[in-house]
Enzyme design. Sequence first.
Site, PDB file in Angstrom:
ATOM      1  N   TYR A 192      47.817 -57.541 -58.268  1.00 43.61           N
ATOM      2  CA  TYR A 192      46.710 -57.416 -57.311  1.00 43.61           C
ATOM      3  C   TYR A 192      46.189 -58.812 -57.016  1.00 43.61           C
ATOM      4  O   TYR A 192      45.620 -59.469 -57.892  1.00 43.61           O
ATOM      5  CB  TYR A 192      45.629 -56.522 -57.916  1.00 43.61           C
ATOM      6  CG  TYR A 192      44.386 -56.310 -57.070  1.00 43.61           C
ATOM      7  CD1 TYR A 192      44.322 -56.613 -55.719  1.00 43.61           C
ATOM      8  CD2 TYR A 192      43.236 -55.760 -57.650  1.00 43.61           C
ATOM      9  CE1 TYR A 192      43.188 -56.403 -54.961  1.00 43.61           C
ATOM     10  CE2 TYR A 192      42.084 -55.535 -56.919  1.00 43.61           C
ATOM     11  CZ  TYR A 192      42.063 -55.862 -55.578  1.00 43.61           C
ATOM     12  OH  TYR A 192      40.926 -55.650 -54.835  1.00 43.61           O
ATOM     13  N   ARG A 200      37.680 -62.544 -54.569  1.00 43.66           N
ATOM     14  CA  ARG A 200      36.911 -62.028 -55.700  1.00 43.66           C
ATOM     15  C   ARG A 200      37.250 -62.745 -57.013  1.00 43.66           C
ATOM     16  O   ARG A 200      36.396 -62.859 -57.885  1.00 43.66           O
ATOM     17  CB  ARG A 200      37.174 -60.523 -55.877  1.00 43.66           C
ATOM     18  CG  ARG A 200      36.514 -59.641 -54.836  1.00 43.66           C
ATOM     19  CD  ARG A 200      36.725 -58.170 -55.162  1.00 43.66           C
ATOM     20  NE  ARG A 200      36.084 -57.282 -54.210  1.00 43.66           N
ATOM     21  CZ  ARG A 200      34.839 -56.829 -54.330  1.00 43.66           C
ATOM     22  NH1 ARG A 200      34.085 -57.190 -55.351  1.00 43.66           N
ATOM     23  NH2 ARG A 200      34.332 -56.001 -53.419  1.00 43.66           N
ATOM     24  N   LYS A 247      49.522 -55.549 -54.468  1.00 47.85           N
ATOM     25  CA  LYS A 247      48.420 -55.177 -53.591  1.00 47.85           C
ATOM     26  C   LYS A 247      47.866 -56.490 -53.055  1.00 47.85           C
ATOM     27  O   LYS A 247      47.314 -57.295 -53.809  1.00 47.85           O
ATOM     28  CB  LYS A 247      47.325 -54.411 -54.344  1.00 47.85           C
ATOM     29  CG  LYS A 247      46.095 -54.131 -53.479  1.00 47.85           C
ATOM     30  CD  LYS A 247      44.960 -53.500 -54.271  1.00 47.85           C
ATOM     31  CE  LYS A 247      43.722 -53.314 -53.396  1.00 47.85           C
ATOM     32  NZ  LYS A 247      42.570 -52.739 -54.156  1.00 47.85           N
ATOM     33  N   ILE A 298      46.374 -49.741 -50.326  1.00 44.28           N
ATOM     34  CA  ILE A 298      45.405 -49.246 -51.294  1.00 44.28           C
ATOM     35  C   ILE A 298      44.047 -49.387 -50.618  1.00 44.28           C
ATOM     36  O   ILE A 298      43.561 -50.496 -50.409  1.00 44.28           O
ATOM     37  CB  ILE A 298      45.495 -50.002 -52.624  1.00 44.28           C
ATOM     38  CG1 ILE A 298      46.868 -49.750 -53.263  1.00 44.28           C
ATOM     39  CG2 ILE A 298      44.369 -49.562 -53.573  1.00 44.28           C
ATOM     40  CD1 ILE A 298      47.109 -50.508 -54.557  1.00 44.28           C
ATOM     41  N   THR A 354      38.702 -52.285 -58.342  1.00 40.89           N
ATOM     42  CA  THR A 354      37.414 -52.906 -57.988  1.00 40.89           C
ATOM     43  C   THR A 354      36.469 -51.877 -57.376  1.00 40.89           C
ATOM     44  O   THR A 354      35.279 -51.822 -57.717  1.00 40.89           O
ATOM     45  CB  THR A 354      37.638 -54.051 -56.993  1.00 40.89           C
ATOM     46  OG1 THR A 354      38.606 -54.952 -57.521  1.00 40.89           O
ATOM     47  CG2 THR A 354      36.340 -54.806 -56.747  1.00 40.89           C
ATOM     48  N   THR A 355      36.991 -51.034 -56.482  1.00 46.02           N
ATOM     49  CA  THR A 355      36.169 -50.018 -55.830  1.00 46.02           C
ATOM     50  C   THR A 355      35.670 -48.990 -56.838  1.00 46.02           C
ATOM     51  O   THR A 355      34.634 -48.354 -56.626  1.00 46.02           O
ATOM     52  CB  THR A 355      36.970 -49.330 -54.713  1.00 46.02           C
ATOM     53  OG1 THR A 355      37.508 -50.333 -53.856  1.00 46.02           O
ATOM     54  CG2 THR A 355      36.108 -48.389 -53.898  1.00 46.02           C
ATOM     55  N   TYR A 374      37.864 -65.530 -62.744  1.00 42.23           N
ATOM     56  CA  TYR A 374      36.912 -66.492 -63.309  1.00 42.23           C
ATOM     57  C   TYR A 374      37.581 -67.637 -64.058  1.00 42.23           C
ATOM     58  O   TYR A 374      37.235 -68.796 -63.864  1.00 42.23           O
ATOM     59  CB  TYR A 374      35.878 -65.798 -64.222  1.00 42.23           C
ATOM     60  CG  TYR A 374      34.788 -66.734 -64.683  1.00 42.23           C
ATOM     61  CD1 TYR A 374      33.757 -67.092 -63.819  1.00 42.23           C
ATOM     62  CD2 TYR A 374      34.799 -67.303 -65.959  1.00 42.23           C
ATOM     63  CE1 TYR A 374      32.775 -67.983 -64.218  1.00 42.23           C
ATOM     64  CE2 TYR A 374      33.820 -68.191 -66.355  1.00 42.23           C
ATOM     65  CZ  TYR A 374      32.806 -68.524 -65.483  1.00 42.23           C
ATOM     66  OH  TYR A 374      31.840 -69.419 -65.876  1.00 42.23           O
TER      67      TYR A 374
END
Length: 294
Positions: free
Chosen positions: A136, A141, A164, A206, A47-48, A110
């Site tokens: 993850y 999100r 994660k 992470i 994501t980052t 989503y």
Amino acid sequence: MSQPLFKGLFPALVTPFRDGGVDEEAFIRLVERQIAGGVHGLVPVGTTGETATLSHDEHRRVVELCVKTAHGRVPVIAGAGSNSTEEAIELVRHAKAIGADAALVVTPYYVRPNQEGLYAHYRAINDAVQLPVMVYNVPGRTGVDISNEVLARLATLPNIVGIKDATGDLPRASMQRLMCGDDWVMLSGDDPSGLGYLAHGGHGCISVTSNVAPEQTSAFYNAAMSGDWAGALQHQDRLIRLHRAMFTDASPAPCKFALAHLGLCTDEVRLPLVAASEASRTEVLAAMHDAGVI
């Protein structure tokens, strides 16, 4: 008790841009800086890393650059998630083909599958590719939260090796450790609660903050993993404001501003993200000073 497959500090690397494209030279510099700073592994295109706005070709290229630059010095866990199971499988296959040590696969965002759908998603990836896979879980999100019960089922599969966990739910970590067993890798995805996560039996993090302060963040994890909890707390106190500052605006805009201030890359992000606000920038600079980065 066996040692976890992955442990310590793994920066969730930003993807630097210049004039709209991936700045490969800056990315290589960032990877080298992280390794020199003492990190224990690398995570590109999470994501980052703004994977949502990278093309598939860019995504693959960044993973390849990371693996090539690391050159076996530290493990690389490649971001490989999608809300399409087939697409996730293809990304994990690519990660394996170019030599990544594992893949990080986010829960399908989503579409919000139920718990059985989540199990089937990861089971399909497990069956398709012989590469360690980290789940993850970031419900804030994705809109979906994978349960400990499903994780315990996944932990019995040979290629699903850990998580994660970006929920910030520390009691969940203790229960998960008991349910998934000693071989289950538990990495936090939430910098501010990293100290508590380790105390609950986690193996590392992470981290977004590591992009900006690799030496300071590595020192924190080295202290905690060696049992020096008093020293780890001192490091935590220096870093906590910076942890918070990384999310004073939509991530990774504050992180990229900090890196630009250090002269390491531009602060360019891709729409719908925009550059960090003035208030965010002010807080980031103050936090960098507190952490000893500037």
